[in-house]
Design a protein around this motif. Sequence first.
Motif, short mmCIF file in Angstrom:
data_model
loop_
_atom_site.label_atom_id
_atom_site.label_comp_id
_atom_site.label_asym_id
_atom_site.label_seq_id
_atom_site.Cartn_x
_atom_site.Cartn_y
_atom_site.Cartn_z
N HIS A 203 0.83 -1.22 0.00
CA HIS A 203 0.00 0.00 0.00
C HIS A 203 0.86 1.26 0.00
CE1 HIS A 203 0.16 0.08 4.61
NE2 HIS A 203 0.41 -1.18 4.37
N CYS A 204 0.40 2.27 -0.73
CA CYS A 204 1.15 3.54 -0.71
C CYS A 204 0.28 4.78 -0.94
CB CYS A 204 2.32 3.52 -1.67
SG CYS A 204 1.93 3.88 -3.36
N ALA A 205 -1.03 4.63 -1.16
CA ALA A 205 -1.83 5.81 -1.50
C ALA A 205 -2.57 6.38 -0.30
CB ALA A 205 -2.84 5.46 -2.59
N ASN A 206 -2.39 7.66 -0.05
CA ASN A 206 -3.25 8.40 0.89
C ASN A 206 -4.45 8.92 0.10
OD1 ASN A 206 -1.92 10.31 -0.66
ND2 ASN A 206 -1.72 11.77 1.01
N THR A 207 -5.26 9.79 0.71
CA THR A 207 -6.50 10.22 0.04
C THR A 207 -6.24 10.77 -1.37
OG1 THR A 207 -7.55 10.74 2.14
CG2 THR A 207 -8.49 11.79 0.18
N SER A 208 -5.31 11.70 -1.50
CA SER A 208 -5.07 12.28 -2.83
C SER A 208 -4.43 11.28 -3.76
CB SER A 208 -4.21 13.54 -2.71
OG SER A 208 -4.95 14.55 -2.07
N GLY A 209 -3.69 10.33 -3.21
CA GLY A 209 -3.14 9.24 -4.02
C GLY A 209 -4.28 8.39 -4.57
N ILE A 210 -5.29 8.14 -3.76
CA ILE A 210 -6.45 7.34 -4.20
C ILE A 210 -7.14 8.04 -5.36
CG2 ILE A 210 -8.73 6.46 -3.54
CD1 ILE A 210 -7.61 6.37 -0.60
N ILE A 211 -7.32 9.36 -5.19
CA ILE A 211 -8.06 10.13 -6.19
C ILE A 211 -7.25 10.32 -7.47
CG2 ILE A 211 -8.98 12.45 -6.67
CD1 ILE A 211 -9.78 12.48 -3.62
N ASN A 212 -5.99 10.67 -7.34
CA ASN A 212 -5.19 11.07 -8.51
C ASN A 212 -4.36 9.96 -9.15
OD1 ASN A 212 -6.08 13.74 -8.27
ND2 ASN A 212 -4.47 14.26 -6.82
N PHE A 213 -4.08 8.89 -8.41
CA PHE A 213 -3.16 7.87 -8.93
C PHE A 213 -3.70 6.46 -8.75
CE2 PHE A 213 -0.67 11.64 -7.98
CZ PHE A 213 0.10 11.78 -9.13
N PRO A 214 -4.60 6.04 -9.65
CA PRO A 214 -5.15 4.67 -9.55
C PRO A 214 -4.02 3.63 -9.56
CG PRO A 214 -6.29 5.92 -11.26
CD PRO A 214 -5.18 6.79 -10.77
N GLU A 215 -2.91 3.95 -10.24
CA GLU A 215 -1.80 2.98 -10.31
C GLU A 215 -1.12 2.81 -8.95
OE1 GLU A 215 -2.05 6.13 -11.45
OE2 GLU A 215 -0.30 6.57 -12.71
N ALA A 216 -1.51 3.62 -7.98
CA ALA A 216 -0.89 3.53 -6.66
C ALA A 216 -1.77 2.79 -5.65
CB ALA A 216 -0.59 4.94 -6.13
N HIS A 217 -2.86 2.19 -6.12
CA HIS A 217 -3.78 1.58 -5.15
C HIS A 217 -3.28 0.27 -4.56
CE1 HIS A 217 -7.55 3.95 -6.74
NE2 HIS A 217 -6.57 4.73 -6.34
N PHE A 218 -2.53 -0.52 -5.37
CA PHE A 218 -2.00 -1.81 -4.92
C PHE A 218 -3.06 -2.64 -4.19
CE2 PHE A 218 1.68 0.89 -5.64
CZ PHE A 218 2.52 0.05 -6.35
N ASP A 219 -2.72 -3.21 -3.02
CA ASP A 219 -3.66 -4.12 -2.34
C ASP A 219 -4.56 -3.41 -1.33
OD1 ASP A 219 -2.43 -6.38 -3.57
OD2 ASP A 219 -0.80 -6.18 -2.12
N MET A 220 -4.12 -2.20 -0.91
CA MET A 220 -4.86 -1.49 0.14
C MET A 220 -4.59 0.00 -0.05
SD MET A 220 -4.93 -2.34 4.21
CE MET A 220 -3.28 -1.95 4.74
N VAL A 221 -5.56 0.82 0.33
CA VAL A 221 -5.35 2.27 0.30
C VAL A 221 -5.53 2.81 1.72
CG1 VAL A 221 -6.06 2.55 -2.11
CG2 VAL A 221 -7.79 2.70 -0.28
N ARG A 222 -4.85 3.92 1.98
CA ARG A 222 -4.93 4.53 3.32
C ARG A 222 -5.61 5.89 3.21
NH1 ARG A 222 0.63 3.43 2.89
NH2 ARG A 222 1.06 5.66 2.98
N THR A 223 -6.80 5.99 3.72
CA THR A 223 -7.47 7.28 3.61
C THR A 223 -7.68 7.93 4.97
OG1 THR A 223 -9.46 8.44 2.86
CG2 THR A 223 -9.74 6.13 3.47
N GLY A 224 -7.30 9.20 5.04
CA GLY A 224 -7.52 9.99 6.24
C GLY A 224 -8.43 11.16 5.91
#
Length: 369
Positions: A203-224
């Motif tokens: 996992h490596c995506a925070n909220t803006s990573g989730i929104i802007n970088f689908p290629e960063a979603h991997f197995d889990m996303v971290r949203t705050g």
Amino acid sequence: MPKASETVLEIDLNALANNYRYITSKIKSGTKVLAVVKAFGYGSDSVVIARELIDLGVDYFAVAYANEGETLRNASVATPILVLHPLPFNFEITVNRCLEPSIYSRKMLEEFIAFAEEKKQKNYPIHLKFNTGLNRLGFVENDVDFIVERLSKTESVKVKSAFSHLAASEDLKEKQFTLTQIEGFRRISEELILKLGYKPLLHCANTSGIINFPEAHFDMVRTGIGLYGFGNDKEENKHLKPVGTLKTVISQIHKIEKGESVGYNRGYIAENTTRSATLPIGHADGIPRSYGKGKGWVTINGEKAAILGNVCMDMIMVDVTNIACEEGDEAIVFGPSATADELSAAINSISYELITAVSQRVKRVVLRK
Ligand SMILES: *Cc1c(COP(=O)(O)O)cnc(C)c1O
């Protein structure tokens, strides 16, 4: 006009549910969701937020420090909890409360393994944090051989996940930098999986990573921040609803004659006759002094009332010269219609700082419509 009785932070669980659904609509089914509930659930109430997220189907929680995880465990939260910054001093709480540490350096890996062995642990879940450019916490690519070698000599711990953190995922001018971080993480994790012989969650995506970088979603996303209603972007904010509303009440109204002053150090001097309202909220409640002298405002009856003079510890005085209002009327500091984004921008800050600053003195009121 609405009457209020004291300073409260309302926590809107319907807004939380809306935000959770919006964010999860951005990820593939099967991708796990980790909710970041550090710092009292971004200044709200981590237990209230966590319980609601469990009902919504969250897979994981993260906190910054072990004692924040302990608070959740004390409230019977049984979901896995990643501790992002588990200082060795807190290993005892970490293991006693089944909290899962982020391990970010060789020294820390050695220390945690020694601790886990002493506590006779087997396959205790750990999370390997890799630095791909934020330069805050994390192993570097070169550490992989050391990590794998060290892990091969113990059964006390097992790698549950490998992760990294993006430095500028909200800033599309830095898109190339972020893509390089994501690529770096992909490369490191592939090497790690090959050498470990099993596949931890990535996992490596925070909220803006989730929104802007689908290629960063991997197995889990971290949203705050997204869960709390902010997407670091005007368009995204339209889909999100602020969870917290900080509101207070007018305690007293004064007429200030030309030449008179308001507050400590005579921070405001009236140039004309001014009507001021005194509110029971100050820097000890989470309104930094930097909002004083007209930089910050509250909303009364839909109108902006600027802060007059200096912010006191327990009070602010605001300008209501042109606002119809009386003692007992409500004043909104931030909420869905007067956003923390906008107010924090007035002092070159960000929503994160304003919402997490609401102090523990302020009563929390949970709303569920
Ligand atoms: C705080 C934090 C997050 C959450 O970031 P948001 O921008 O609030 O979504 C995710 N990962 C790590 C490592 C963090 O420290």
